[in-house]
Design a protein around this motif. Structure first.
Motif, PDB file in Angstrom:
ATOM      1  N   GLY A 116     -10.927-117.460  34.770  1.00 46.11           N
ATOM      2  CA  GLY A 116     -12.370-117.589  34.656  1.00 46.11           C
ATOM      3  C   GLY A 116     -13.100-116.506  35.422  1.00 46.11           C
ATOM      4  O   GLY A 116     -12.682-115.345  35.439  1.00 46.11           O
ATOM      5  N   GLU A 117     -14.182-116.883  36.078  1.00 43.97           N
ATOM      6  CA  GLU A 117     -14.976-115.908  36.823  1.00 43.97           C
ATOM      7  C   GLU A 117     -14.228-115.367  38.042  1.00 43.97           C
ATOM      8  O   GLU A 117     -14.603-114.327  38.589  1.00 43.97           O
ATOM      9  N   ALA A 118     -13.178-116.051  38.469  1.00 44.42           N
ATOM     10  CA  ALA A 118     -12.393-115.601  39.624  1.00 44.42           C
ATOM     11  C   ALA A 118     -11.229-114.695  39.216  1.00 44.42           C
ATOM     12  O   ALA A 118     -10.451-114.264  40.062  1.00 44.42           O
ATOM     13  N   GLN A 119     -11.120-114.404  37.931  1.00 50.31           N
ATOM     14  CA  GLN A 119      -9.995-113.595  37.454  1.00 50.31           C
ATOM     15  C   GLN A 119     -10.116-112.143  37.913  1.00 50.31           C
ATOM     16  O   GLN A 119     -11.194-111.565  37.914  1.00 50.31           O
ATOM     17  N   THR A 120      -8.974-111.567  38.301  1.00 50.08           N
ATOM     18  CA  THR A 120      -8.922-110.151  38.672  1.00 50.08           C
ATOM     19  C   THR A 120      -7.786-109.487  37.907  1.00 50.08           C
ATOM     20  O   THR A 120      -6.648-109.971  37.917  1.00 50.08           O
ATOM     21  N   ILE A 121      -8.103-108.383  37.227  1.00 50.42           N
ATOM     22  CA  ILE A 121      -7.115-107.622  36.480  1.00 50.42           C
ATOM     23  C   ILE A 121      -6.831-106.331  37.239  1.00 50.42           C
ATOM     24  O   ILE A 121      -7.753-105.556  37.521  1.00 50.42           O
ATOM     25  N   THR A 122      -5.568-106.116  37.563  1.00 46.93           N
ATOM     26  CA  THR A 122      -5.161-104.942  38.325  1.00 46.93           C
ATOM     27  C   THR A 122      -4.233-104.082  37.476  1.00 46.93           C
ATOM     28  O   THR A 122      -3.319-104.597  36.829  1.00 46.93           O
ATOM     29  N   PHE A 123      -4.469-102.787  37.487  1.00 47.36           N
ATOM     30  CA  PHE A 123      -3.660-101.847  36.727  1.00 47.36           C
ATOM     31  C   PHE A 123      -2.907-100.908  37.661  1.00 47.36           C
ATOM     32  O   PHE A 123      -3.392-100.567  38.748  1.00 47.36           O
ATOM     33  N   ARG A 124      -1.726-100.468  37.215  1.00 49.81           N
ATOM     34  CA  ARG A 124      -0.985 -99.396  37.896  1.00 49.81           C
ATOM     35  C   ARG A 124      -0.891 -98.225  36.928  1.00 49.81           C
ATOM     36  O   ARG A 124      -0.559 -98.407  35.752  1.00 49.81           O
ATOM     37  N   THR A 125      -1.203 -97.024  37.412  1.00 48.85           N
ATOM     38  CA  THR A 125      -1.168 -95.851  36.546  1.00 48.85           C
ATOM     39  C   THR A 125       0.184 -95.156  36.638  1.00 48.85           C
ATOM     40  O   THR A 125       1.003 -95.442  37.519  1.00 48.85           O
ATOM     41  N   ASN A 126       0.397 -94.217  35.738  1.00 49.69           N
ATOM     42  CA  ASN A 126       1.652 -93.469  35.700  1.00 49.69           C
ATOM     43  C   ASN A 126       1.861 -92.585  36.909  1.00 49.69           C
ATOM     44  O   ASN A 126       2.979 -92.114  37.160  1.00 49.69           O
ATOM     45  N   VAL A 127       0.812 -92.356  37.708  1.00 48.77           N
ATOM     46  CA  VAL A 127       0.980 -91.545  38.919  1.00 48.77           C
ATOM     47  C   VAL A 127       0.889 -92.396  40.180  1.00 48.77           C
ATOM     48  O   VAL A 127       0.846 -91.868  41.291  1.00 48.77           O
ATOM     49  N   GLY A 128       0.856 -93.730  40.012  1.00 53.59           N
ATOM     50  CA  GLY A 128       0.944 -94.614  41.172  1.00 53.59           C
ATOM     51  C   GLY A 128      -0.362 -95.174  41.687  1.00 53.59           C
ATOM     52  O   GLY A 128      -0.359 -95.907  42.683  1.00 53.59           O
ATOM     53  N   ASP A 129      -1.488 -94.856  41.057  1.00 51.05           N
ATOM     54  CA  ASP A 129      -2.753 -95.462  41.479  1.00 51.05           C
ATOM     55  C   ASP A 129      -2.744 -96.951  41.133  1.00 51.05           C
ATOM     56  O   ASP A 129      -2.236 -97.351  40.079  1.00 51.05           O
ATOM     57  N   VAL A 130      -3.307 -97.766  42.005  1.00 49.64           N
ATOM     58  CA  VAL A 130      -3.470 -99.201  41.745  1.00 49.64           C
ATOM     59  C   VAL A 130      -4.970 -99.482  41.725  1.00 49.64           C
ATOM     60  O   VAL A 130      -5.680 -99.205  42.710  1.00 49.64           O
ATOM     61  N   VAL A 131      -5.452 -99.987  40.597  1.00 51.43           N
ATOM     62  CA  VAL A 131      -6.892-100.106  40.368  1.00 51.43           C
ATOM     63  C   VAL A 131      -7.237-101.517  39.940  1.00 51.43           C
ATOM     64  O   VAL A 131      -6.643-102.046  38.994  1.00 51.43           O
ATOM     65  N   GLU A 132      -8.190-102.135  40.617  1.00 44.54           N
ATOM     66  CA  GLU A 132      -8.707-103.436  40.213  1.00 44.54           C
ATOM     67  C   GLU A 132      -9.957-103.218  39.378  1.00 44.54           C
ATOM     68  O   GLU A 132     -10.941-102.638  39.851  1.00 44.54           O
ATOM     69  N   ALA A 133      -9.925-103.637  38.117  1.00 46.41           N
ATOM     70  CA  ALA A 133     -11.117-103.545  37.279  1.00 46.41           C
ATOM     71  C   ALA A 133     -12.191-104.469  37.839  1.00 46.41           C
ATOM     72  O   ALA A 133     -11.896-105.547  38.350  1.00 46.41           O
ATOM     73  N   GLY A 134     -13.445-104.017  37.764  1.00 44.05           N
ATOM     74  CA  GLY A 134     -14.533-104.819  38.289  1.00 44.05           C
ATOM     75  C   GLY A 134     -15.831-104.045  38.261  1.00 44.05           C
ATOM     76  O   GLY A 134     -15.947-103.031  37.563  1.00 44.05           O
ATOM     77  N   PRO A 135     -16.819-104.472  39.023  1.00 46.95           N
ATOM     78  CA  PRO A 135     -18.126-103.802  39.006  1.00 46.95           C
ATOM     79  C   PRO A 135     -18.057-102.315  39.345  1.00 46.95           C
ATOM     80  O   PRO A 135     -18.859-101.523  38.843  1.00 46.95           O
ATOM     81  N   GLU A 136     -17.103-101.921  40.194  1.00 47.31           N
ATOM     82  CA  GLU A 136     -17.008-100.514  40.592  1.00 47.31           C
ATOM     83  C   GLU A 136     -15.950 -99.749  39.815  1.00 47.31           C
ATOM     84  O   GLU A 136     -15.889 -98.510  39.899  1.00 47.31           O
ATOM     85  N   ARG A 137     -15.093-100.455  39.086  1.00 44.35           N
ATOM     86  CA  ARG A 137     -14.031 -99.810  38.305  1.00 44.35           C
ATOM     87  C   ARG A 137     -14.073-100.422  36.904  1.00 44.35           C
ATOM     88  O   ARG A 137     -13.374-101.374  36.607  1.00 44.35           O
ATOM     89  N   SER A 138     -14.913 -99.851  36.078  1.00 45.48           N
ATOM     90  CA  SER A 138     -15.213-100.477  34.794  1.00 45.48           C
ATOM     91  C   SER A 138     -14.098-100.297  33.772  1.00 45.48           C
ATOM     92  O   SER A 138     -13.272 -99.386  33.862  1.00 45.48           O
ATOM     93  N   LEU A 139     -14.095-101.194  32.804  1.00 44.31           N
ATOM     94  CA  LEU A 139     -13.249-101.104  31.619  1.00 44.31           C
ATOM     95  C   LEU A 139     -14.150-100.794  30.438  1.00 44.31           C
ATOM     96  O   LEU A 139     -15.239-101.371  30.316  1.00 44.31           O
ATOM     97  N   ARG A 140     -13.729 -99.892  29.577  1.00 45.17           N
ATOM     98  CA  ARG A 140     -14.480 -99.653  28.344  1.00 45.17           C
ATOM     99  C   ARG A 140     -13.507 -99.590  27.175  1.00 45.17           C
ATOM    100  O   ARG A 140     -12.346 -99.205  27.342  1.00 45.17           O
ATOM    101  N   PHE A 141     -13.996 -99.958  26.008  1.00 46.94           N
ATOM    102  CA  PHE A 141     -13.166-100.025  24.806  1.00 46.94           C
ATOM    103  C   PHE A 141     -13.786 -99.127  23.742  1.00 46.94           C
ATOM    104  O   PHE A 141     -14.959 -99.271  23.400  1.00 46.94           O
ATOM    105  N   VAL A 142     -12.972 -98.197  23.241  1.00 47.75           N
ATOM    106  CA  VAL A 142     -13.442 -97.217  22.261  1.00 47.75           C
ATOM    107  C   VAL A 142     -12.740 -97.459  20.937  1.00 47.75           C
ATOM    108  O   VAL A 142     -11.513 -97.627  20.898  1.00 47.75           O
ATOM    109  N   ASP A 143     -13.517 -97.487  19.847  1.00 46.32           N
ATOM    110  CA  ASP A 143     -12.920 -97.624  18.513  1.00 46.32           C
ATOM    111  C   ASP A 143     -12.109 -96.382  18.173  1.00 46.32           C
ATOM    112  O   ASP A 143     -12.579 -95.255  18.367  1.00 46.32           O
ATOM    113  N   GLU A 144     -10.897 -96.585  17.711  1.00 43.26           N
ATOM    114  CA  GLU A 144     -10.026 -95.484  17.304  1.00 43.26           C
ATOM    115  C   GLU A 144     -10.126 -95.342  15.789  1.00 43.26           C
ATOM    116  O   GLU A 144      -9.480 -96.070  15.031  1.00 43.26           O
ATOM    117  N   ASN A 145     -10.968 -94.429  15.345  1.00 39.93           N
ATOM    118  CA  ASN A 145     -11.288 -94.326  13.924  1.00 39.93           C
ATOM    119  C   ASN A 145     -10.068 -94.049  13.054  1.00 39.93           C
ATOM    120  O   ASN A 145      -9.973 -94.540  11.930  1.00 39.93           O
TER     121      ASN A 145
END
Length: 209
Positions: A116-145
């Motif tokens: 719910g509202e307490a959910q946190t999604i965390t990503f690890r990148t191929n170079v080792g960065d660990v990023v929590e999506a949220g107000p300061e680390r946005s997620l965006r979705f782009v249509d792949e035509n």
């Protein structure tokens, strides 16, 4: 540039092999110890470097893939994307342009905690960065035509994003839900209190038929 002993040090654009680049970038403060404070550095632009990050996240120098992950991680620590839309390697004394086919990083793994509202999604990148999506680390979705699919991106730092790898994308949308946004029902995901719309809910239903 001239070093403390008075000899001329090689510039980034003078380097002709990856090993030379490694030595040059390692002089940058904190390089190899996480992202360097590149946003605070304002060196002169010194030209372009024959270095490209392919769409799959592979780094190529002089047309040859860089197979050493510690070296790629070192380079990634001094990356910066400026307002002109270009990506640069930046040290306290130099700024050189590189080519990026899509995003400089790939999100290769994710973890979901809470719900719910307490959910946190965390990503690890191929170079080792660990990023929590949220107000300061946005997620965006782009249509792949070309494919009719979606390409999700998560902000890593500054203007630098990671493309969410396709297997991770399927996992990500598995945590989507219908949420009212601006009077419209959207299929979206939550993280750290922020809501990131993926597509209108009715569009998703049409695609699912």
């Amino acid at each position: 540039m001239t070093g403390p002993l008075g000899h001329r040090e090689e510039s980034l654009t003078d380097a002709t092999e990856a090993r030379g680049l490694e030595a040059l970038i390692s002089r940058a403060a904190r390089a190899g110890k996480g992202a360097a404070p590149v946003e605070r550095w304002n060196p002169d632009f010194c030209g372009d470097l024959d270095l490209e990050i392919k769409a799959d996240g592979t780094w190529f120098y002089l047309g040859t893939p860089i197979g050493r992950m510690p070296l790629v991680q070192l380079f990634s620590s001094v990356l910066r994307k400026d307002a002109d839309g270009r990506t640069y390697l930046v040290t306290p004394v130099e700024k050189v342009g590189i080519r990026v086919a899509d995003a400089p990083f790939i999100a290769v793994e994710m973890d979901v905690a809470g719900s719910g509202e307490a959910q946190t999604i965390t990503f690890r990148t191929n170079v080792g960065d660990v990023v929590e999506a949220g107000p300061e680390r946005s997620l965006r979705f782009v249509d792949e035509n070309e494919t009719g699919g979606l390409k999700p991106y998560v902000l890593v730092r500054g203007r630098l994003e990671a493309l969410v790898a396709r297997p991770v994308m399927y996992e990500l949308v598995g945590h989507g839900e219908e949420i009212e946004i601006g009077g419209k029902t959207m299929f979206a995901v939550r993280s750290k209190g922020a809501v990131f719309p993926i597509m209108p809910a009715d569009q998703l239903k049409r695609l699912s038929v």
